[in-house]
Motif scaffolding. Structure first.
Motif, PDB file in Angstrom:
ATOM      1  N   ALA A  44      27.630  69.360  28.254  1.00 36.88           N
ATOM      2  CA  ALA A  44      27.996  70.631  27.615  1.00 36.88           C
ATOM      3  C   ALA A  44      29.479  70.905  27.783  1.00 36.88           C
ATOM      4  O   ALA A  44      30.164  71.369  26.860  1.00 36.88           O
ATOM      5  CB  ALA A  44      27.169  71.771  28.216  1.00 36.88           C
ATOM      6  N   ASN A  45      30.008  70.605  28.960  1.00 35.85           N
ATOM      7  CA  ASN A  45      31.428  70.805  29.233  1.00 35.85           C
ATOM      8  C   ASN A  45      32.289  69.896  28.347  1.00 35.85           C
ATOM      9  O   ASN A  45      33.316  70.318  27.808  1.00 35.85           O
ATOM     10  CB  ASN A  45      31.695  70.512  30.704  1.00 35.85           C
ATOM     11  N   ALA A  46      31.868  68.648  28.170  1.00 37.11           N
ATOM     12  CA  ALA A  46      32.641  67.701  27.363  1.00 37.11           C
ATOM     13  C   ALA A  46      32.676  68.118  25.897  1.00 37.11           C
ATOM     14  O   ALA A  46      33.678  67.902  25.206  1.00 37.11           O
ATOM     15  CB  ALA A  46      32.050  66.302  27.498  1.00 37.11           C
ATOM     16  N   ALA A  47      31.582  68.701  25.413  1.00 38.82           N
ATOM     17  CA  ALA A  47      31.530  69.132  24.009  1.00 38.82           C
ATOM     18  C   ALA A  47      32.288  70.425  23.764  1.00 38.82           C
ATOM     19  O   ALA A  47      32.551  70.783  22.618  1.00 38.82           O
ATOM     20  CB  ALA A  47      30.084  69.303  23.566  1.00 38.82           C
ATOM     21  N   SER A  48      32.660  71.119  24.824  1.00 41.35           N
ATOM     22  CA  SER A  48      33.259  72.441  24.675  1.00 41.35           C
ATOM     23  C   SER A  48      34.569  72.408  23.908  1.00 41.35           C
ATOM     24  O   SER A  48      34.858  73.299  23.099  1.00 41.35           O
ATOM     25  CB  SER A  48      33.457  73.075  26.054  1.00 41.35           C
ATOM     26  N   ASP A  49      35.406  71.385  24.150  1.00 43.18           N
ATOM     27  CA  ASP A  49      36.666  71.262  23.401  1.00 43.18           C
ATOM     28  C   ASP A  49      36.409  71.179  21.899  1.00 43.18           C
ATOM     29  O   ASP A  49      37.167  71.731  21.092  1.00 43.18           O
ATOM     30  CB  ASP A  49      37.424  70.000  23.832  1.00 43.18           C
ATOM     31  N   ILE A  50      35.357  70.458  21.526  1.00 42.60           N
ATOM     32  CA  ILE A  50      35.032  70.278  20.109  1.00 42.60           C
ATOM     33  C   ILE A  50      34.662  71.619  19.488  1.00 42.60           C
ATOM     34  O   ILE A  50      35.159  71.993  18.415  1.00 42.60           O
ATOM     35  CB  ILE A  50      33.886  69.266  19.947  1.00 42.60           C
ATOM     36  N   TYR A  51      33.815  72.374  20.165  1.00 44.80           N
ATOM     37  CA  TYR A  51      33.433  73.693  19.662  1.00 44.80           C
ATOM     38  C   TYR A  51      34.628  74.637  19.607  1.00 44.80           C
ATOM     39  O   TYR A  51      34.754  75.450  18.680  1.00 44.80           O
ATOM     40  CB  TYR A  51      32.333  74.296  20.542  1.00 44.80           C
TER      41      TYR A  51
END
Length: 327
Positions: A44-51
């Protein structure tokens, strides 16, 4: 290459006239004892930049280091399963990855996504688009760094039902596992012009970066910033991570106001934190209400003001807020 989000290790490429490709990487050592939960939080943390850039994740690659002579590979399987759980929730594919031997376990993902891009526009949210008069919205409560430090200094019984850390632990894990997809959708719907995720630099650090990149200043209402349960007690009890001091030292010349406790809480390094975005005041209230209706402990926490130094004025003091999903 279109450019990068100056607040994070993310890069952007134009694929064609209609699409941008964005990619980002993040990984870290265990933050909780349960392997599958750690995997889910890390993904979830890794995807946060994308969001935070207004993009939708497409696929990811697992990245892991594992001390195979110390910890069983079955445990690594649980970590990867947690990452797959987050990917399934977010609708992206885990397409493979790479694991190496290492002295301690580390896990995360490289995540790639896309943004629809109309002709002449990028559709990209960065931290450089803030405007004076806009309102700031924060989509998750603060306190994961303080919580993680309290966990490290407590026995396993503290997180069990009836334990001193149970309520904070349950709420903190739920927030760290929560994807920022709904937050990103709310920001886009509200016409946000600037956004960032709140991670290791804390709320103050990421807000300062947003303000400086946008050539504005900001006023932050500390009393309405949402907090995980017991965060004030963790801070006053000395469960403060080392990163907090480094954050505040770095920001010293950019901060006005705020007592020591308030700065400590607002400078707390976050893991899988929420989004911080700026938009017109009326639309900010609508976004906050929509997110709260979906279970997010979101809040309108301040505004951007004229100026070009990226100075943050802290008004008031933090209060003992609790997450909506706390016990």
């Amino acid at each position: 290459m279109v450019g990068t989000d100056t607040s994070d290790d993310a890069a952007v490429w134009r694929l064609d006239g209609d699409r941008l490709l964005v990619t980002s990487t993040d990984f870290f050592a265990p933050i909780v004892d349960d392997a599958r939960t750690w995997g889910r939080i890390a993904a979830a943390n890794a995807a946060s930049d994308i969001y935070a850039m207004g993009a939708s994740p497409l696929f990811a690659l697992n990245l892991a280091a594992w001390p195979r002579d110390v910890l069983p590979l079955d445990l690594l399987g649980e970590v990867l399963a947690g990452g797959a759980d987050a990917a399934a929730d977010g609708g992206w594919v885990v397409a493979g990855g790479h694991t190496i031997d290492g002295p301690e376990p580390v896990y995360g993902m490289s995540v790639t996504g896309t943004i629809a891009s109309a002709a002449g526009e990028t559709g990209l949210l960065t931290n450089a688009g803030g405007r004076p008069g806009q309102t700031l919205v924060l989509t998750k409560p603060l306190g994961t760094g303080l919580l993680a430090t309290a966990l490290k200094r407590s026995g396993p019984e503290a997180t069990e039902p009836g334990g001193d850390l149970h309520a904070a632990y349950e709420a903190g894990v739920a927030e760290m596992c929560r994807l920022n997809d709904a937050a990103a959708a709310a920001a886009i719907k509200a016409g946000a012009t600037a956004a960032t995720d709140v991670t290791g630099f804390g709320l103050l650090g990421h807000l300062t970066e947003l303000a400086a990149a946008s050539n504005v200043n900001a006023v932050l209402d500390a009393g309405v910033v949402p907090l995980l349960p017991d965060v004030i007690g963790f801070a006053t009890g000395g469960f403060v991570p080392g990163g907090t001091g480094r954050n505040l030292d770095h920001l010293a010349e950019r901060l006005d106001g705020g007592d020591e406790l308030t700065r400590t809480v607002l400078g707390d390094p976050q893991t899988s934190g929420g989004l911080l975005f700026s938009c017109d005041p009326q639309r900010a209230v609508g976004a906050m209400r929509e997110l709260r209706g979906n279970g997010h402990d979101a809040a309108v926490i301040g505004e951007l003001t004229s100026g070009s130094r990226g100075t943050i004025t802290i008004a008031g003091a933090v209060a003992g807020g609790t997450a909506l999903n706390a016990d």
